[in-house]
Write a protein that holds these residues in place. Structure first.
Motif, PDB file in Angstrom:
ATOM      1  N   ASN A   9      88.032  36.657  55.408  1.00 31.01           N
ATOM      2  CA  ASN A   9      89.014  36.247  54.410  1.00 31.01           C
ATOM      3  C   ASN A   9      88.426  36.238  53.002  1.00 31.01           C
ATOM      4  N   THR A  67     106.299  38.992  43.899  1.00 34.74           N
ATOM      5  CA  THR A  67     105.935  38.181  45.059  1.00 34.74           C
ATOM      6  C   THR A  67     104.464  38.396  45.382  1.00 34.74           C
ATOM      7  N   GLY A  68     103.925  37.533  46.214  1.00 32.93           N
ATOM      8  CA  GLY A  68     102.549  37.693  46.647  1.00 32.93           C
ATOM      9  C   GLY A  68     101.529  37.168  45.674  1.00 32.93           C
ATOM     10  N   TYR A  69     101.929  36.299  44.731  1.00 30.87           N
ATOM     11  CA  TYR A  69     101.004  35.679  43.786  1.00 30.87           C
ATOM     12  C   TYR A  69     100.933  34.174  44.042  1.00 30.87           C
ATOM     13  N   ALA A  70      99.763  33.612  43.834  1.00 31.46           N
ATOM     14  CA  ALA A  70      99.586  32.170  43.945  1.00 31.46           C
ATOM     15  C   ALA A  70      99.092  31.626  42.612  1.00 31.46           C
ATOM     16  N   SER A 107      96.856  37.654  42.840  1.00 25.95           N
ATOM     17  CA  SER A 107      97.644  38.411  43.815  1.00 25.95           C
ATOM     18  C   SER A 107      97.052  38.246  45.205  1.00 25.95           C
ATOM     19  N   GLU A 108      97.881  38.478  46.201  1.00 27.41           N
ATOM     20  CA  GLU A 108      97.463  38.254  47.586  1.00 27.41           C
ATOM     21  C   GLU A 108      96.259  39.099  47.962  1.00 27.41           C
ATOM     22  N   ASP A 109      96.223  40.349  47.487  1.00 29.54           N
ATOM     23  CA  ASP A 109      95.096  41.230  47.817  1.00 29.54           C
ATOM     24  C   ASP A 109      93.944  41.101  46.821  1.00 29.54           C
ATOM     25  N   GLU A 110      94.108  40.209  45.833  1.00 26.03           N
ATOM     26  CA  GLU A 110      93.076  39.887  44.844  1.00 26.03           C
ATOM     27  C   GLU A 110      92.698  41.058  43.935  1.00 26.03           C
TER      28      GLU A 110
END
Length: 361
Positions: A9, A67-70, A107-110
């Motif tokens: 991860n 979407t897919g951002y934290a 983003s989710e995939d960084e």
């Protein structure tokens, strides 16, 4: 979460060797500095303005169809968590220190990180593996266009994007390429290349940017100025200079291999032995050995080690990652022990030919 899952991860996209010249170019980064009209720069803004900027930026992205951002505030992370993000090149050391008002949209995939309230209100960063300047810029520009359609950017028709530091005014773009240059460093040619690159309007720094060192012979090449040049011109100039550096590095590798093959083989296999068996590994020694092993793989001298782990271990060996991995603060000796153990285990788990690593005593 088990150790293997934790490390899996922790792997971010740029760590996987991919893209053009990935044997020398580790990653490509595009960073766009932006500010909002009507607000003071972070060096002088109030806590209320910092809070409002954070809300405006997060709403513009998260409520704007992305979407897919934290969204994470620096105050919500412990010091080790912030340090790990720095070590993964996802945020800057300056943002990690902005505990009271800094934040990041990741983003989710960084591949994309948007730093909020660092030196500027926004710093949009896109980082890709290998030499991918056009692809990285395209992704950063796409994110920038979305935010600009929803936020009042500080822009001047004459000077371009207005930034906290005058050297970023104009396009506000810093393009950088992280390169592994062991042969140029060994032959001391790097001492001639750095000033030559500076005279061409670029700068060579350590792997973590201004003021940092170059552990493991990893350097960052980037543009110095953003005013008076278009994004296309900056990218073309950087690509040209990096291409020339790559040519010099390859020639230096061929020279070392031709003139000092036995000595070079001894060096890279000693490094592999150290990584495979050491019980205490200081960070400087680990970085040097990882660099030597990577060079050995690139030159075909080492065939039974998976190249994928070399980029990973350059991050995993850092103190912030190790302490997060172990679950708390470590003494200097404990860090060296944890670093050695993690590297031994990673080499055993990911051997390219599937041969088992010698068992731990």
């Amino acid at each position: 979460m088990g150790n293997n899952e934790y490390m899996q991860n922790a792997v971010t996209g740029w760590m996987v060797p991919h893209g053009e010249h990935s044997d020398i170019v580790m990653s490509t980064r595009i960073r766009l500095a932006r500010n909002l009209r009507g607000f003071r720069f972070p060096i002088a803004f109030s806590d209320e303005q910092a809070e409002e900027i954070g809300k405006l930026v997060s709403d513009a992205l998260l409520n704007g169809g992305k979407t897919g951002y934290a969204y994470t505030r620096m105050s919500d992370l412990k010091a080790l968590g912030r340090q790990t993000l720095v070590e993964k090149h996802l945020i800057s050391p300056q943002l990690a220190d902005a505990v009271h008002y800094g934040a990041v949209l990741l983003s989710e995939d960084e591949t994309v990180s948007i730093m909020v309230n660092e030196e500027d209100h926004l710093r949009i960063q896109c980082i890709y593996p290998g030499l991918q300047l056009e692809n990285a810029y395209r992704k950063a520009d796409e994110t920038d266009n979305l935010l600009e359609s929803r936020l009042p950017y500080a822009f001047d028709e004459e000077f371009g994007y207005l930034t906290s530091c005058p050297s970023n005014t104009g396009t506000g773009m810093r393009a950088s390429v992280m390169v592994h240059l062991p042969a140029l460093t060994m032959t001391k040619q790097i001492n001639r290349i750095i000033p030559a690159v500076s005279r061409l309007g670029m700068v060579v720094r350590g792997s973590y940017g201004e003021g940092s060192e170059a552990p493991g012979n990893v350097y960052q090449v980037s543009n110095q100025l953003t005013l008076g040049k278009s994004e296309k011109e900056i990218l073309a100039e950087l690509a040209n200079i990096v291409s020339r550096i790559i040519v010099h590095e390859r020639k230096s590798r061929e020279l070392l291999l031709g003139r000092s093959r036995l000595s070079l083989e001894n060096r890279v296999f000693r490094a592999l032995g150290t990584l495979s068996y050491a019980r205490l590994l200081p960070s400087a020694e680990a970085a040097r050995c990882l660099s030597d092993v990577r060079l050995g793989i690139d030159l075909g001298l080492i065939e039974d080690v998976d190249m994928n782990i070399l980029n990973e271990l350059m991050v995993f060996m850092q103190s912030g990652f190790l302490q997060n991995f172990e679950g708390g603060e470590l003494t200097a000796e404990e860090l060296d022990s944890s670093r050695a153990k993690l590297i031994r285990e990673r080499l055993r788990q990911r051997a390219a030919d599937g041969e088992p690593h010698p068992d731990e005593p």
